[in-house]
Write an enzyme that holds these catalytic residues in place. Structure first.
Site, PDB file in Angstrom:
ATOM      1  CB  CYS A   2      -0.889   0.010   1.242  1.00 20.55           C
ATOM      2  SG  CYS A   2      -1.788  -1.528   1.511  1.00 20.55           S
ATOM      3  CB  VAL A  53      -1.833  -8.561  -1.077  1.00 23.64           C
ATOM      4  CG1 VAL A  53      -1.071  -9.868  -1.238  1.00 23.64           C
ATOM      5  CG2 VAL A  53      -1.424  -7.570  -2.163  1.00 23.64           C
ATOM      6  N   GLY A  79       3.224  -3.124   3.168  1.00 23.44           N
ATOM      7  CA  GLY A  79       4.153  -4.239   3.055  1.00 23.44           C
ATOM      8  C   GLY A  79       3.528  -5.577   3.340  1.00 23.44           C
ATOM      9  CD  GLU A  80       1.778  -8.462   1.636  1.00 21.34           C
ATOM     10  OE1 GLU A  80       1.323  -9.084   2.620  1.00 21.34           O
ATOM     11  OE2 GLU A  80       1.052  -7.879   0.801  1.00 21.34           O
TER      12      GLU A  80
END
Length: 608
Positions: A2, A53, A79-80
């Protein structure tokens, strides 16, 4: 994945600044086309643009943690985090309850449990801000390798922050001013940590937390590369690299949206694709240019075309593959160039590398939301040719600058020499090189080539890789595509950084460890292939179009870059008819065009 933006101010009621804050968040729309959110209180405003996601329905942001009707903390996150399932189980064991399946909520709950120290427990790529309502403190936190960007500007009574400079500049409280030091940074490929080119902006340094409180702004480190003895033998080292890569790719395959792999036919991207394919069907993409394969001309940078190797990998792994063919008209399209500049916020384009990467990501985004990339393997395993060049290895500057030479300086040969003398770019590079060397951790008893190669490896992992990761992030997020980089997993980076150079080159070749660790997955042609960089177009009409742009610029009496140019040299460059096949031969001309567009679009003030 994002875009985030925010504002903390201890002297101002931000509830009266909704219009300004809304414009800041809107600049992040390209990074988050799926949803928008904002949380505003008296002294803090957090904004978010979302690319969904994981947990499409439940992961909306900013995310608020409450207890007994009282707000504890608010998170805006980009992020992830790949170990979020393990962290969730641990947090549940500590009494936390979850409303969603998202990694966002895990990060928020981790903050509530461990404070800013939660960063040490995260495995992933992330940049996020937490406003602790109880303490009235803001924390800006960035991942260890700097995969995701995060900028901030101190205002005297707080900070403005955002995933990209444009979010901060949009506030109107920070002017787009660039000093001589900023120009020197922008015109040299050194990527100084925290340096954001613009005078009043800073980047959160990778592996750092920035604490914002009434007493000021305080950066704190939570991670850095350390020198440790390597005790594993060669076979164990190869097996460990293989296991770490396998685990990393498996973690990074988690997604609730279509996922793919970027496949160039080189060792790095093929290895990532191979590990992914070992776990199920994979969709893969490569980039090509009209007539490139048929008319390919080898040079020192690119001795061969990618296409035959891509074909070998696709056949060997059975991927669902698409080759995305770009036309010269697309590469030279002013609209595409403007989009690239807008994504970068800076004139850092390297020939058609940026535009082609942007076009590739835009095309991939039509069929996939997440893509795996082989970025950072060369920096980690010693893949670039300057790792193996005696002059570069034993030089007294950043090794890549020895090989790139004066072409690494933007506008080289076309910028006015008196202007360049003011900047003293050679002196600036010497200063930054000295600072970078001083940061290298030392292992007791390590001498000679092993010590020097540790220095070179560290320079790449803390400087050059930042430049490349930033480029990939900006081009992908401008297309609404999330790109994951398994080679940046901090466990792998720590292990390989401390592996002796003799092991990294045990068979006398570049990236020996990576070849050995992945040879079981790949066709022999790819395992034996020499390093070949990302392709650039060889169509002579492309350079003709670029020179036409330069001629138009020189004919414009109001061109803002004109006072910075050597008019005679620029005119001669515009009149040339040859067609350099490598990006460094094109770089000076394209750099000047980008500088002009940037000065005009961002209304930049140069102060020196």
């Amino acid at each position: 994945m994002c875009g985030i933006a925010g504002w903390a101010d201890f002297d101002r009621d931000l509830r009266g600044e909704l219009a300004t804050f809304g414009k800041m968040v809107d600049t992040m729309e390209c990074r988050g086309p799926d949803a928008e959110g904002a949380w505003v209180d008296r002294h803090a405003a957090l904004g978010h643009r979302r690319l969904a996601v994981i947990d499409i329905e439940g992961g909306t942001q900013p995310m608020v943690a409450e207890e007994d009707g009282r707000t504890l903390a608010v998170l805006t996150y980009s992020g992830e985090v790949y170990n979020f399932l393990e962290l969730r189980r641990e947090l549940e064991g500590r009494g936390h309850r979850f409303r969603t399946r998202s990694d966002t909520e895990v990060v928020l709950r981790a903050y509530l449990e461990w404070g800013a120290g939660c960063a040490e427990r995260l495995n992933g790529m992330y940049a996020f801000a937490v406003w602790d309502v109880r303490k009235e403190e803001l924390f800006l936190i960035r991942d260890r390798m700097g995969i995701k960007p995060l900028y901030y500007a101190a205002t005297g009574s707080g900070v403005l922050f955002g995933s990209e400079p444009k979010a901060i500049l949009e506030s109107g409280l920070v002017a787009p001013v660039v000093t001589a030091e900023g120009m020197a940074e922008a015109l040299s490929v050194v990527k100084t940590p925290t340096h954001a080119i613009y005078r009043d902006l800073r980047e959160v340094r990778p592996g750092h937390v920035v604490r914002v409180h009434r007493g000021g702004v305080t950066p704190q480190r939570y991670w850095a590369l350390e020198a440790r003895p390597h005790t594993d033998d060669l076979d164990t080292t190869i097996a460990t690299v293989r296991d770490l890569l396998s685990d990393t790719v498996e973690r990074q395959l988690v997604s609730d949206v279509p996922l793919s792999s970027l496949l160039s036919g080189g060792l790095d991207s093929s290895a990532i694709t191979g590990f992914a394919a070992a776990r199920g069907p994979v969709r893969s993409f490569d980039v090509d240019y009209v007539g490139y394969t048929e008319n390919f001309r080898p040079n020192a940078m690119r001795p061969e075309s990618d296409a035959p190797y891509v074909t070998d990998v696709v056949r060997h792994l059975g991927t669902d593959h698409a080759s995305l063919v770009l036309h010269t008209e697309q590469l030279a399209d002013p609209g595409v160039r403007a989009a690239v500049l807008r994504a970068r916020d800076l004139p850092l384009s390297v020939s058609d590398l940026d535009t082609s990467l942007y076009l590739l990501f835009r095309a991939v985004r039509e069929r996939s939301t997440v893509a795996l990339s082989g970025e950072a393997a060369d920096e980690l395993f010693g893949g670039y040719r300057w790792f193996h060049d005696e002059e570069a290895v034993h030089g007294d500057t950043f090794p890549w600058l020895v090989v790139m030479g004066p072409n690494a300086q933007g506008g080289g040969g076309i910028m006015d020499q008196a202007f360049l003398d003011k900047l003293d770019i050679p002196g600036y590079i010497r200063q930054r090189y000295s600072e970078a060397l001083a940061e290298v951790p030392v292992l007791a008893g390590e001498t000679g080539l092993e010590r020097r190669m540790r220095e070179i490896n560290h320079l790449h992992l803390t400087r050059l890789v930042q430049w490349l990761l930033d480029r990939k992030d900006r081009m992908s997020m401008a297309s609404g595509l999330e790109v994951r980089v398994p080679f940046c997993d901090h466990r792998l980076v720590e292990y390989v950084f401390n592996t002796p150079w003799a092991m990294k080159t045990f068979d006398g070749r570049e990236k020996s460890l990576l070849r050995a660790a992945t040879s079981h997955l790949l066709p022999r042609s790819v395992v034996e292939r020499k390093k070949s960089p990302y392709p650039v177009t060889q169509d002579p009409t492309y350079m003709q179009a670029v020179r036409e742009e330069l001629r138009a610029l020189l004919a414009d009496p109001d061109a803002p870059v004109a006072p910075l140019l050597d008019r005679e040299a620029a005119t001669a460059a515009a009149a040339r008819t040859d067609s350099p096949t490598g990006e460094w031969g094109r770089y000076p001309v394209e750099s000047v065009i980008q500088w002009n567009a940037w000065l005009k679009r961002y209304n930049v003030t140069l102060e020196f």
